[in-house]
Scaffold this active site. Structure first.
Site, PDB file in Angstrom:
ATOM      1  N   ARG A  53      55.639 -15.092  15.358  1.00  0.00           N
ATOM      2  CA  ARG A  53      55.420 -13.924  14.624  1.00  0.00           C
ATOM      3  C   ARG A  53      54.481 -14.490  13.672  1.00  0.00           C
ATOM      4  NH1 ARG A  53      59.761 -10.615  11.585  1.00  0.00           N
ATOM      5  NH2 ARG A  53      59.836 -12.335  10.267  1.00  0.00           N
ATOM      6  N   HIS A 102      34.865  -9.043  -1.148  1.00  0.00           N
ATOM      7  CA  HIS A 102      35.836  -8.481  -0.110  1.00  0.00           C
ATOM      8  C   HIS A 102      35.609  -9.070   1.155  1.00  0.00           C
ATOM      9  CE1 HIS A 102      36.397  -5.314  -3.240  1.00  0.00           C
ATOM     10  NE2 HIS A 102      37.553  -5.155  -2.630  1.00  0.00           N
ATOM     11  N   LYS A 143      52.731  -9.285   9.068  1.00  0.00           N
ATOM     12  CA  LYS A 143      53.555  -9.666   7.825  1.00  0.00           C
ATOM     13  C   LYS A 143      52.946 -10.005   6.721  1.00  0.00           C
ATOM     14  CE  LYS A 143      58.231 -11.670   6.793  1.00  0.00           C
ATOM     15  NZ  LYS A 143      58.922 -10.557   6.384  1.00  0.00           N
ATOM     16  N   GLU A 175      61.387   1.980   8.973  1.00  0.00           N
ATOM     17  CA  GLU A 175      61.966   0.809   8.293  1.00  0.00           C
ATOM     18  C   GLU A 175      62.265   0.726   7.246  1.00  0.00           C
ATOM     19  OE1 GLU A 175      59.778  -2.630   9.052  1.00  0.00           O
ATOM     20  OE2 GLU A 175      58.036  -2.111   8.187  1.00  0.00           O
ATOM     21  N   LEU A 199      57.759  -3.655  10.956  1.00  0.00           N
ATOM     22  CA  LEU A 199      57.569  -5.025  11.235  1.00  0.00           C
ATOM     23  C   LEU A 199      58.571  -5.339  12.528  1.00  0.00           C
ATOM     24  CD1 LEU A 199      56.492  -7.820   9.745  1.00  0.00           C
ATOM     25  CD2 LEU A 199      58.635  -8.255   9.241  1.00  0.00           C
TER      26      LEU A 199
END
Ligand code: PDD
Length: 283
Positions: A53, A102, A143, A175, A199
């Protein structure tokens, strides 16, 4: 434990000596990703899945993993302190650019940080939660350390005496601010499907796997708020909170207002899994 050893960019050093540049893009833009990996009996739970992940999160933000899986595993092994339950936090940011801009600079050296913290025992009496509008972006599968919406939404829950805010997007539950959600509806364990709205939790996958292996009916499908609010049971799952029953939602009892029977089953399966991890070589 006051000044634990942490890892920063190739070095193991006391926490209060760890320093990063104020030009670090993690600091300036929240330009980075992280992982939280639970450790039981000195063994990481589902390490490969967590590292995969992390690699997916990095790829999504146009970064390569700065360490190989073997290097991550060795690093984590060095941070683990004794046999107690703990969690390892890994963070990779894009590092410091020459100036604040940026756009992604051509050459930056990622900042790699890791630390270990004890996992506190999870309450078994159940917790209260509120529902809030999911104001986050559409890449919640990454994440990312950019967690301001999660921080503000969680604080709103805390201000209202609750342990978690469960987020709702266009009438469907996604979630929690730092957890996945499950409901038991007509005896079936239900959790929203993976995608950009949530996630892909490692605990979520494990809970589904354990429930299916035990023959409990389980489904991944969208849950409308109305169905959710009338569920027999609600749980939240995460690496640090395991499988936690929600016994009150928006001030109303969930089911009978106590942790449910299906939760008892699944929580026991989860505890068994942890115990096997502590005592067996590979789970
Ligand atoms: N958070 N959803 C969100 C938004 C999360 O932040 C987390 C975990 C989860 C559960 O994922 P897992 O089961 O893999 O821990 C779901 C960690 C624990 C944190 O931010 O501290």
């Amino acid at each position: 434990m006051d000044d634990p050893v942490v890892y920063l960019n190739g070095e193991f050093l006391p926490l209060n000596q760890a320093r990063v540049s104020v030009l670090d893009r993690g600091f300036l833009f929240g330009d980075g990703v992280y992982e939280v990996i639970p450790i039981y009996g000195g063994r990481p739970l589902r390490l490969d899945e967590h590292l995969r992940r992390l690699e997916d999160s990095l790829r999504s933000i146009r970064m390569d993993s700065p360490l190989s899986r073997a290097e991550w595993a060795a690093l984590i092994g060095r941070l683990i302190e004794g046999p107690g339950d703990q969690s390892v936090y890994l963070q990779v940011t894009r590092g410091a650019g020459p100036k604040r801009d940026h756009a992604i600079p051509k050459e930056t050296k990622p900042t790699v940080f890791a630390m270990c913290s004890p996992i506190l025992p999870v309450p078994v009496v159940g917790v209260s939660a509120i529902t809030l509008d999911d104001i986050r972006w559409r890449w919640c599968n990454i994440k990312a350390i950019t967690l301001l919406p999660n921080v503000l939404l969680r604080q709103e829950a805390v201000d209202r005496g609750c342990a978690e805010a469960i987020l709702v997007r266009e009438g469907y539950v996604t979630e929690g601010t730092a957890s996945n959600v499950f409901a038991v509806i007509d005896g079936v364990i239900v959790t929203p499907p993976k995608g950009g709205e949530l996630l892909p939790g490692i605990t979520r996958d494990l809970v589904l796997e354990l429930a299916c292996a035990a023959g409990l009916p389980a489904q991944e499908r969208r849950i409308a708020l109305e169905q959710f609010a009338n569920a027999e049971e609600i749980w939240i799952t995460s690496s640090t909170r395991e499988v936690l029953p929600v016994v009150e939602l928006d001030g109303r009892p969930v089911g009978l207002g106590v942790p449910g029977r299906v939760w008892e089953r699944v929580a026991a399966l989860y505890q068994d899994f942890k115990q096997r991890l502590r005592t067996e070589a590979a789970v």
